[in-house]
Motif scaffolding. Sequence first.
Motif, PDB file in Angstrom:
ATOM      1  N   ASN A 175       0.806  -1.310   0.059  1.00 27.88           N
ATOM      2  CA  ASN A 175      -0.103  -0.083  -0.014  1.00 27.88           C
ATOM      3  C   ASN A 175       0.797   1.219   0.093  1.00 27.88           C
ATOM      4  O   ASN A 175       1.849   1.496  -0.761  1.00 27.88           O
ATOM      5  CB  ASN A 175      -0.892   0.059   1.254  1.00 27.88           C
ATOM      6  N   LEU A 176       0.855   1.997   0.872  1.00 33.63           N
ATOM      7  CA  LEU A 176       1.639   3.324   1.115  1.00 33.63           C
ATOM      8  C   LEU A 176       2.836   2.913   1.793  1.00 33.63           C
ATOM      9  O   LEU A 176       3.676   4.286   1.751  1.00 33.63           O
ATOM     10  CB  LEU A 176       0.537   4.212   1.885  1.00 33.63           C
ATOM     11  N   TYR A 177       3.111   1.721   1.879  1.00 39.00           N
ATOM     12  CA  TYR A 177       4.283   1.525   2.847  1.00 39.00           C
ATOM     13  C   TYR A 177       5.615   0.944   1.959  1.00 39.00           C
ATOM     14  O   TYR A 177       5.304   0.294   1.023  1.00 39.00           O
ATOM     15  CB  TYR A 177       4.121   0.786   4.137  1.00 39.00           C
ATOM     16  N   GLU A 178       6.864   1.578   2.441  1.00 38.85           N
ATOM     17  CA  GLU A 178       8.041   0.858   1.726  1.00 38.85           C
ATOM     18  C   GLU A 178       9.250   0.608   2.605  1.00 38.85           C
ATOM     19  O   GLU A 178       9.221   1.510   3.401  1.00 38.85           O
ATOM     20  CB  GLU A 178       8.166   1.739   0.423  1.00 38.85           C
ATOM     21  N   ALA A 179       9.860  -0.446   2.400  1.00 39.19           N
ATOM     22  CA  ALA A 179      11.096  -0.670   2.941  1.00 39.19           C
ATOM     23  C   ALA A 179      12.048  -1.319   1.816  1.00 39.19           C
ATOM     24  O   ALA A 179      11.810  -1.624   0.951  1.00 39.19           O
ATOM     25  CB  ALA A 179      11.093  -1.793   3.914  1.00 39.19           C
ATOM     26  N   ALA A 180      13.346  -0.359   2.138  1.00 42.05           N
ATOM     27  CA  ALA A 180      14.203  -0.705   1.003  1.00 42.05           C
ATOM     28  C   ALA A 180      15.669  -0.918   1.517  1.00 42.05           C
ATOM     29  O   ALA A 180      16.011  -0.213   2.828  1.00 42.05           O
ATOM     30  CB  ALA A 180      14.388   0.715   0.244  1.00 42.05           C
ATOM     31  N   ALA A 181      16.307  -1.573   0.858  1.00 41.37           N
ATOM     32  CA  ALA A 181      17.965  -1.915   1.214  1.00 41.37           C
ATOM     33  C   ALA A 181      18.606  -1.003   0.751  1.00 41.37           C
ATOM     34  O   ALA A 181      18.688  -0.828  -0.434  1.00 41.37           O
ATOM     35  CB  ALA A 181      18.337  -3.357   1.083  1.00 41.37           C
ATOM     36  N   LEU A 182      19.367  -0.176   1.526  1.00 46.10           N
ATOM     37  CA  LEU A 182      20.303   1.036   0.818  1.00 46.10           C
ATOM     38  C   LEU A 182      21.633   0.232   0.603  1.00 46.10           C
ATOM     39  O   LEU A 182      22.421   0.711  -0.118  1.00 46.10           O
ATOM     40  CB  LEU A 182      20.551   1.918   1.807  1.00 46.10           C
ATOM     41  N   SER A 183      22.072  -1.060   1.265  1.00 51.92           N
ATOM     42  CA  SER A 183      23.245  -1.422   1.202  1.00 51.92           C
ATOM     43  C   SER A 183      23.192  -2.821   2.008  1.00 51.92           C
ATOM     44  O   SER A 183      22.203  -3.124   2.587  1.00 51.92           O
ATOM     45  CB  SER A 183      24.604  -0.525   1.830  1.00 51.92           C
ATOM     46  N   PRO A 184      23.938  -3.654   1.935  1.00 54.68           N
ATOM     47  CA  PRO A 184      24.028  -4.952   2.582  1.00 54.68           C
ATOM     48  C   PRO A 184      23.933  -4.734   4.024  1.00 54.68           C
ATOM     49  O   PRO A 184      23.607  -5.730   4.845  1.00 54.68           O
ATOM     50  CB  PRO A 184      25.304  -5.709   2.235  1.00 54.68           C
ATOM     51  N   THR A 185      24.360  -3.510   4.501  1.00 55.40           N
ATOM     52  CA  THR A 185      24.170  -3.216   6.107  1.00 55.40           C
ATOM     53  C   THR A 185      23.241  -2.134   6.361  1.00 55.40           C
ATOM     54  O   THR A 185      23.314  -1.627   7.449  1.00 55.40           O
ATOM     55  CB  THR A 185      25.467  -3.044   6.634  1.00 55.40           C
ATOM     56  N   ALA A 186      22.431  -1.706   5.711  1.00 57.42           N
ATOM     57  CA  ALA A 186      21.422  -0.731   5.994  1.00 57.42           C
ATOM     58  C   ALA A 186      20.139  -0.877   5.227  1.00 57.42           C
ATOM     59  O   ALA A 186      20.178  -1.261   4.112  1.00 57.42           O
ATOM     60  CB  ALA A 186      21.955   0.550   5.662  1.00 57.42           C
ATOM     61  N   LEU A 187      19.053  -0.674   6.061  1.00 53.80           N
ATOM     62  CA  LEU A 187      17.788  -0.681   5.529  1.00 53.80           C
ATOM     63  C   LEU A 187      16.861   0.524   5.790  1.00 53.80           C
ATOM     64  O   LEU A 187      17.205   1.256   7.305  1.00 53.80           O
ATOM     65  CB  LEU A 187      16.967  -1.788   6.066  1.00 53.80           C
ATOM     66  N   ILE A 188      15.830   1.086   5.218  1.00 53.65           N
ATOM     67  CA  ILE A 188      15.062   1.989   5.709  1.00 53.65           C
ATOM     68  C   ILE A 188      13.554   1.607   5.401  1.00 53.65           C
ATOM     69  O   ILE A 188      13.205   0.558   4.834  1.00 53.65           O
ATOM     70  CB  ILE A 188      15.160   3.467   5.085  1.00 53.65           C
ATOM     71  N   SER A 189      12.492   2.099   6.357  1.00 55.52           N
ATOM     72  CA  SER A 189      11.264   1.714   6.202  1.00 55.52           C
ATOM     73  C   SER A 189      10.369   3.058   6.645  1.00 55.52           C
ATOM     74  O   SER A 189      10.704   3.741   7.662  1.00 55.52           O
ATOM     75  CB  SER A 189      10.965   0.600   7.197  1.00 55.52           C
ATOM     76  N   ASN A 190       9.338   3.153   5.895  1.00 58.57           N
ATOM     77  CA  ASN A 190       8.419   4.289   6.439  1.00 58.57           C
ATOM     78  C   ASN A 190       7.051   3.670   6.963  1.00 58.57           C
ATOM     79  O   ASN A 190       5.916   4.202   6.998  1.00 58.57           O
ATOM     80  CB  ASN A 190       7.830   5.117   5.368  1.00 58.57           C
ATOM     81  N   TYR A 191       7.161   2.228   7.497  1.00 60.63           N
ATOM     82  CA  TYR A 191       5.755   1.615   8.005  1.00 60.63           C
ATOM     83  C   TYR A 191       5.513   2.120   9.228  1.00 60.63           C
ATOM     84  O   TYR A 191       6.143   2.353  10.201  1.00 60.63           O
ATOM     85  CB  TYR A 191       6.142   0.266   8.184  1.00 60.63           C
ATOM     86  N   GLN A 192       4.271   2.254   9.264  1.00 56.91           N
ATOM     87  CA  GLN A 192       3.455   2.663  10.584  1.00 56.91           C
ATOM     88  C   GLN A 192       2.106   1.938  10.737  1.00 56.91           C
ATOM     89  O   GLN A 192       1.594   1.866   9.910  1.00 56.91           O
ATOM     90  CB  GLN A 192       3.007   4.274  10.546  1.00 56.91           C
ATOM     91  N   SER A 193       2.179   1.359  12.018  1.00 58.52           N
ATOM     92  CA  SER A 193       0.891   0.577  12.110  1.00 58.52           C
ATOM     93  C   SER A 193      -0.339   1.536  12.225  1.00 58.52           C
ATOM     94  O   SER A 193      -0.231   2.536  12.775  1.00 58.52           O
ATOM     95  CB  SER A 193       1.014   0.138  13.646  1.00 58.52           C
ATOM     96  N   PRO A 194      -1.276   1.176  11.365  1.00 58.07           N
ATOM     97  CA  PRO A 194      -2.571   1.806  11.153  1.00 58.07           C
ATOM     98  C   PRO A 194      -3.618   1.712  12.390  1.00 58.07           C
ATOM     99  O   PRO A 194      -4.656   2.281  12.431  1.00 58.07           O
ATOM    100  CB  PRO A 194      -3.102   1.375   9.951  1.00 58.07           C
ATOM    101  N   ALA A 195      -3.190   1.000  13.481  1.00 60.56           N
ATOM    102  CA  ALA A 195      -4.153   0.541  14.402  1.00 60.56           C
ATOM    103  C   ALA A 195      -4.848   1.634  15.270  1.00 60.56           C
ATOM    104  O   ALA A 195      -5.979   1.829  15.370  1.00 60.56           O
ATOM    105  CB  ALA A 195      -3.414  -0.462  15.304  1.00 60.56           C
ATOM    106  N   ASN A 196      -3.875   2.710  15.540  1.00 63.33           N
ATOM    107  CA  ASN A 196      -4.406   3.863  16.244  1.00 63.33           C
ATOM    108  C   ASN A 196      -5.591   4.657  15.317  1.00 63.33           C
ATOM    109  O   ASN A 196      -6.332   5.238  15.931  1.00 63.33           O
ATOM    110  CB  ASN A 196      -3.389   4.961  16.667  1.00 63.33           C
ATOM    111  N   ASP A 197      -5.568   4.506  13.957  1.00 69.77           N
ATOM    112  CA  ASP A 197      -6.487   5.221  13.276  1.00 69.77           C
ATOM    113  C   ASP A 197      -7.740   4.516  13.042  1.00 69.77           C
ATOM    114  O   ASP A 197      -8.684   5.306  12.471  1.00 69.77           O
ATOM    115  CB  ASP A 197      -5.766   5.695  11.824  1.00 69.77           C
ATOM    116  N   GLN A 198      -7.856   3.239  13.413  1.00 66.38           N
ATOM    117  CA  GLN A 198      -8.974   2.545  13.027  1.00 66.38           C
ATOM    118  C   GLN A 198      -9.409   1.999  14.272  1.00 66.38           C
ATOM    119  O   GLN A 198      -9.924   0.626  14.364  1.00 66.38           O
ATOM    120  CB  GLN A 198      -8.747   1.454  11.899  1.00 66.38           C
TER     121      GLN A 198
END
Length: 880
Positions: A28-51
Motif C-alpha cells: 500500500n503506502l508503505y515501503e522498505a528498502a535496502a540501501l546497502s548490505p548493512t542498511a535498511l529504511i522503512s516508512n511503515y507505521q501501524s494503522p491500528a490507532n487510526d481505526q
Amino acid sequence: MESAQAPSDQLLYQSETFAVYADRVTQNLYEAAALSPTALISNYQSPANDQFSRGIDFKFSLNGKDNELPVGVNHFLVLYPEGDEGIVSPLITFGQTYTDTRPVPADDFLEQNVRFRIRLDMRPVLEAFARQGYYQDYRGERIYQSDFRGVYVAGNAEPLSWDFENLPSREGMQLQDPDGDGIYETTLVLNPYNPENFTANRWELTEDISAYPQYRSSQLLVDALYAMSLEEMKLDVRPDQTFMAGEKWNGVWTRDISYSIVLALAAIEPQISKNSLMAKVKDGRIIQDTGTGGSWPVSTDRTTWALAAWEVYAVTGDQQWLRQAYDIIKKSAEEDLQVAFNEQTGLFKGESSFLDWRKQSYPQWMGPVPIYLSETLGTNVVHYETYQILGRMAQLLGEPAERWQQVAQRVKQGLNKHLWQPDRGFYGQYLYGNAYLALSPRAEALGEALAVLYGVADAGQVQQVISRTPMTAFGATSIYPQIPNVPPYHNEGIWPFVQAYWNWAAARAGNEQALLHGLAATYRSAALFLTNKENFVASTGDFNGTEINSDRQLWSVAGNLAMVYRVFFGMQFEPGGIRFSPSVPEVYGGQRSLTNFRYRNAVLQLELSGWGNQIEQMELDGRVLDEPFIPADLQGEHRVLIRLSNSPYPQKPYAVVDNHFSLPAPEVQFTQQALRWQPVAGAVQYQIWQNGSLAAESADTQYPLGNGLAAYAEYMVAAVDEAGWPSFFSEPVQVVDPARVQLIEAEQLAPAASLQYEGYSGKGFVELSRQQNTHISFRVQVPQAGEYLLDVRFSNGSGPVNTDNKAAIRSLYVGEAYAGPVVMPQLGTEEWSNWGRSNPLRLQLQQGENQLQLRFMPWNENMNSEVNRAMLDQIRLIRL
C-alpha cells in the motif's frame, strides 16, 4: 565473492496485498528498502490507532476466569467522550448483560488516549458470599468467598484483552472498591498512543558480525536482512553466554532455544547453543518451561531439546556432548513414557508444541486436564524424532537402540492412523475430548512442516501437506481456520519461525510456488518492521494488535538465517559431514556466496550459482564431487562451488486462501433424554459425536437419546459452517447409568486434612504432598470383570491455570501392575476450594475385590521438584 546486485526493479513476488523486489518491499503506502548490505529504511507505521472502533465488547471476571456471562455473550458499549472526564460507563450489574443500542459508525473512529471509567455493581456476588459462602456462576460452578481474589475486566479493545488467565497481572484490569459500597471501578486509557506501534525508520549495522558467515547474493534486500538477523542474534546473547528468547523475553526458554538451534544457531554458535541447552537441565532431566496447569505433564514438548542437542552433535561431532545429551534425553524420555504415553493410540499426551496459551488454540471449555489428555500433531512429531535420535545416539554409543526405534515407529504409526486426514490432505491438529477422543481437523502449520521435515509423512503425503494446507495472504497462520472471539497471538497470528519451518518443508517438497510465497512472507515482515518480530496479525499483516509482541525474537531471527543455510544452500548437518540440497526459485537466481563459514576444524568459502533444486556440479577445491557432501574431517580453508542446473521445478499445486474463522462451539446440555443446544448463527448443520465417533449429522438443535441409554457414553456436538469447517466440539457430556458409578470418599482411606477448605464432598478430604500420604491403598468391589474408568476429584491451588510448574502427579496401581498416572494440575492460585476431576484411567478389573494403590513414584516428580501437592476429595469408578 562480491555478487553483482540484481536490478532494483527485479520482482521476486507480487500479490494483491504486497510485493517483494530484489531491494525493497512495498505494501500500500508503505515501503522498505535496502540501501546497502548493512542498511535498511522503512516508512511503515501501524494503522491500528487510526481505526479504533467506537464499539467495544467487554465482560467481567472473578479470579481471572471467564465466568460472568456465557461464551460469546458480552457487554457492549458505544464510546463518545464527554469533556475532560472522557467516558464513564453506566453502572453494570455483574452477570446481567448490558447492550448499547446506538449504531457504531463505519467511518468514525475513537480518538486517541481516551479515559474510560468502568463501573460495576458487585453486590449480587457479595450478597451471595454473605448468604451462602459462595457465588454460583452461569455454568453452575461455585466461587467460594475464601477463594475470591478479585474482579477484573476483559475485552476486545486495547488495553483490554480476552486473556482471562493473565488479567491479574495486567495493569489496570482489576476493579477496586475503596469505600466498600459494592461498586467496583477502574479507569483505563483506550486507544493509547504508543511509540512502539511505529517502527524505527532506519536500521544500520552497528555490531561486529565479522566472525560469522558473510552472505552476498543478487538480492540486496536478502543480504541486508541476513546481516540484521546476525546482529539481532548477537544482541540476544545474555551475559551468561546463553540465548534469551527476545527483547521482551530475557529468559532462556526450552522450546525457543531448541527450535532456534535447529533452524540455524547450532551451525554458527554451537557453544552458546550448548550453554543454552544445559541451562534447561535440572537433576539430569530436561526442564519443561512453566505452562498450562503447572507445566509438565500438561505440556510435554520439552523434548524439542533433543532435536537441538542432536543438531549440536551433528555440527560439532563432540563425543562428550553426545554422551551427556543421550543420558539427559533418556531420563526425560523414560518419564514421558510413564506419564504421557497412550498405549492405545501410540501417541503422547500434552499441549500443542509452542501453542502454550490454552485459549489461543483450544476451545474455551478445555482446562488443564483436557489439555493434558489431548494428543497433538506438533508435539508428537517432536516425540517421534526424539526417539529416532535416541536410537541414533544409542547406536553411536554402543548401547541398545531397538526399544527407542520401536517407540518412534509406534508414534509415527499413531500419527498417520489417528491424525492424517485423507480428505483434506494434511494432518489434524489434535485428538481431544475426555475418555474418548476425536480429531480436530484444523491445520497446525508448525506440526505440518515438522511432519514433512522429520519423515512422518510419506512422499505422497508430503506433496499433499505442502499443496493443501491452507495458507493466507500474509503467510502461514499457526492454526487454520481461526478461533472466533479470541484475539490474535497464536490464534489469527503468523509467527516468522513457523513460517521458516514451513519454507524449509516447502523447499524439501520441491514446491516452488509454496516457497516463493513463504520467502515473501518472511522478507515482507522483517523489512517493513526493521526487526524480526515475534508475530503479527494474520488478517492485516500488522505487528500491532497481537496480545504480546517482541523485537528480535530469537526463533524469528534464526528463521531468517535459516533461509540462507537451510533453503538456498540446503545445508543438512550429519555426524559425518554436511549434505547440500539447495533450493533457489528462478527469480532468486544468480550468484550467491557464504564466506567464512566455520565448520569444525575448517573454514568454508561457499559459492552457489544458478537456480532450481537440481545440482549440475559441485566442486571441493576444484575437484568435482560424486555426491553433494562435504566430509567432517576437513581442516583449514576450503572452497566449495555449487552450480545449479537452471531446470524448472516440477509444477505443483499451491493456493493462497482467504483467512477464515470457524463458528463458536455449541453449549450442550442433557435434559429429558436428549442433547439440547441453542442455535449457532451461521451453522448449516451439526455433527453429533458419541464416544469419539461421528454418530449423526442434523440441522436440529436437539438429539434424542431415547430411553435405552448406553451404560456410559460421552457426547460432543460441533457446528458446521457453509465452508464445511466444523467448530470446536462442545464440552463432552457424560451420560451414565448411576448404578454403574461407585464413589469412594478419600477420608475413608486416609486421615482427613484439617485445612479449612470448602466445597468438598463427604466429610472431608486428604492432603497429598511429597511428605504426606505418598502411598494410599484401597479396595474396590465390582460386580463383574471388565473395563472400568477411574478418576479422582481434587483441588490444586499451588498456582494459576496458565503458568507455573506445580502440577501434582501420582501413579495408580491395580495390584502390583502400573495402570497409569493420575494428573491433578493447578486450578488457580490459592483456590483450594476449586475442585475438578483428574484424567480418567481405563482399568481392567476382576470380579469381586480389587486392590488399588495411589503411589508417589520417582517419575511423578514435576518441574518444581519441591511442591507436588493436591487435595484428594473423592475417587470415582465407572463400569463401562
